[in-house]
Scaffold this motif. Structure first.
Motif, PDB file in Angstrom:
ATOM      1  N   SER A  66      42.470  39.128  40.330  1.00 60.14           N
ATOM      2  CA  SER A  66      42.916  38.974  38.942  1.00 60.14           C
ATOM      3  C   SER A  66      43.185  40.331  38.313  1.00 60.14           C
ATOM      4  O   SER A  66      44.183  40.522  37.603  1.00 60.14           O
ATOM      5  N   LEU A  67      42.293  41.288  38.570  1.00 56.69           N
ATOM      6  CA  LEU A  67      42.470  42.637  38.042  1.00 56.69           C
ATOM      7  C   LEU A  67      43.678  43.324  38.671  1.00 56.69           C
ATOM      8  O   LEU A  67      44.454  43.992  37.979  1.00 56.69           O
ATOM      9  N   VAL A  68      43.853  43.140  39.971  1.00 54.30           N
ATOM     10  CA  VAL A  68      44.992  43.739  40.661  1.00 54.30           C
ATOM     11  C   VAL A  68      46.303  43.165  40.139  1.00 54.30           C
ATOM     12  O   VAL A  68      47.273  43.901  39.901  1.00 54.30           O
ATOM     13  N   ALA A  69      46.346  41.849  39.948  1.00 57.30           N
ATOM     14  CA  ALA A  69      47.566  41.201  39.457  1.00 57.30           C
ATOM     15  C   ALA A  69      47.967  41.737  38.092  1.00 57.30           C
ATOM     16  O   ALA A  69      49.150  42.004  37.837  1.00 57.30           O
ATOM     17  N   LEU A 236      47.988  35.065  43.783  1.00 57.18           N
ATOM     18  CA  LEU A 236      46.727  35.786  43.955  1.00 57.18           C
ATOM     19  C   LEU A 236      45.539  35.004  43.400  1.00 57.18           C
ATOM     20  O   LEU A 236      44.422  35.524  43.362  1.00 57.18           O
ATOM     21  N   GLY A 237      45.772  33.748  42.999  1.00 61.47           N
ATOM     22  CA  GLY A 237      44.740  32.967  42.338  1.00 61.47           C
ATOM     23  C   GLY A 237      43.808  32.189  43.235  1.00 61.47           C
ATOM     24  O   GLY A 237      43.056  31.335  42.747  1.00 61.47           O
ATOM     25  N   ASP A 242      43.809  24.832  40.461  1.00 65.00           N
ATOM     26  CA  ASP A 242      43.466  25.056  39.054  1.00 65.00           C
ATOM     27  C   ASP A 242      43.290  26.550  38.751  1.00 65.00           C
ATOM     28  O   ASP A 242      43.698  27.025  37.686  1.00 65.00           O
ATOM     29  N   THR A 243      42.715  27.314  39.682  1.00 65.56           N
ATOM     30  CA  THR A 243      42.570  28.754  39.439  1.00 65.56           C
ATOM     31  C   THR A 243      43.906  29.475  39.615  1.00 65.56           C
ATOM     32  O   THR A 243      44.168  30.468  38.934  1.00 65.56           O
ATOM     33  N   LEU A 247      45.330  31.710  36.590  1.00 64.19           N
ATOM     34  CA  LEU A 247      45.660  33.129  36.741  1.00 64.19           C
ATOM     35  C   LEU A 247      47.162  33.342  36.567  1.00 64.19           C
ATOM     36  O   LEU A 247      47.588  34.383  36.058  1.00 64.19           O
ATOM     37  N   GLY A 248      47.976  32.350  36.946  1.00 59.63           N
ATOM     38  CA  GLY A 248      49.421  32.459  36.758  1.00 59.63           C
ATOM     39  C   GLY A 248      49.799  32.599  35.295  1.00 59.63           C
ATOM     40  O   GLY A 248      50.519  33.524  34.908  1.00 59.63           O
TER      41      GLY A 248
END
Length: 313
Positions: A66-69, A236-237, A242-243, A247-248
């Motif tokens: 999540s941080l990288v995205a 990347l989620g 659902d995640t 994240l998208g």
């Protein structure tokens, strides 16, 4: 048409024009979004427990992705594209600010709209906003001349406006779960109404800017920005739908509060703010399309399962 208008009382037309000009869309927009944020976060707290919010954040790999995205991939892609695409300086500045401003305060609502993971959305919102308070003051002065911003300026909305209603909701849910369950449906209606009112009033404020941006062709760039950012977060989620959806939308929608703070305190060109606002508003339209697609995809397996059970019987 002219004959029809000739039968209308001129005084009535004057009154309609008078009242339409008396509407303060700036105040209405701010009030609507404030009510939206408060109702949304209070409702989120009433729907979850602290352990539910922390549980997805224990997935270290998901948090790192999540941080990288948000702080690596999206800023790098936007920076790369701006090196090869010819746009005006205000548009370039607006996209640059959006690229480094992660952590949308509306993430729980976006996750709800796409049937994502609400607990992950609440935790991710806090992680990304705290990350932005460190990332933006370091990166923006390096890529934009003359920009000055302190970490507290970015983190302040999280502690002053966002955490209190969420904490109150969690406390009520912890002590009075039955009462919390009864309040949530009402808060959802308030959230939906205030969101629609805020979007309409914001569009009224930005209508002329939207027309100018459409003429310049920047709307296509906005659409590409949203689609690419959503795709980065989605892929990347992790393995769960659902995640991935959460994240998208969390990666596509940026921290508009932080972005507007930077734009308003460091630049005088209104076109920069227009790019930020129009891009953020455009995402809500895209989210509705994503929500329909995701819900239809989730409904298909259920329908096939029901059909199979019926055939067996």
């Amino acid at each position: 048409m002219n004959e029809l208008l000739s039968h209308i009382d001129p005084n009535l037309l004057q009154q309609i024009g008078f009242y339409s000009h008396q509407i303060d869309f700036t105040f209405l927009s701010r009030l609507s979004f404030l009510l939206f944020i408060l109702a949304m976060l209070l409702g989120t707290g009433l729907s979850l427990t602290v352990s539910q919010i922390l549980e997805p954040l224990r997935n270290v790999r998901l948090v790192i992705f999540s941080l990288v995205a948000n702080f690596v991939v999206v800023p790098f892609l936007v920076f790369l594209v701006l090196q090869f695409v010819t746009v005006s300086e205000p548009i370039k500045i607006g996209f640059t600010i959006l690229a480094v401003a992660a952590g949308p305060p509306v993430l729980p609502k976006l996750a709800q709209m796409v049937n994502g993971n609400l607990a992950f959305a609440a935790g991710l919102m806090m992680v990304l906003m705290l990350g932005s308070s460190i990332f933006m003051p370091i990166v923006l002065p390096l890529v934009l001349d003359g920009v000055q911003i302190s970490p507290w300026q970015v983190a302040k909305p999280l502690f002053v406006s966002l955490l209190p209603p969420l904490a109150i909701g969690l406390l009520i849910r912890w002590r009075y779960e039955a009462i919390a369950a009864n309040i949530v449906p009402f808060l959802r209606r308030v959230t939906n109404f205030s969101l629609i009112l805020g979007l309409v009033s914001s569009l009224a404020l930005q209508f002329n800017s939207l027309i100018e941006l459409a003429k310049s062709g920047i709307v296509i760039a906005i659409a590409v920005f949203i689609v690419v950012a959503f795709a980065v977060g989605y892929f990347l989620g992790g393995p769960n739908l659902d995640t991935r959806l959460t994240l998208g939308v969390g990666t596509a929608q940026r921290n508009i509060a932080g972005a507007l703070l930077v734009a308003g305190t460091n630049f005088e060109d209104p076109a920069i703010i227009s790019v930020i606002v129009v891009t953020s508003l455009s995402l809500f339209v895209v989210i509705r399309l994503i929500a329909r697609i995701s819900l239809s995809q989730q409904a298909q397996p259920e329908a096939e399962s029901t059909t199979s059970v019926g055939n067996v019987q």
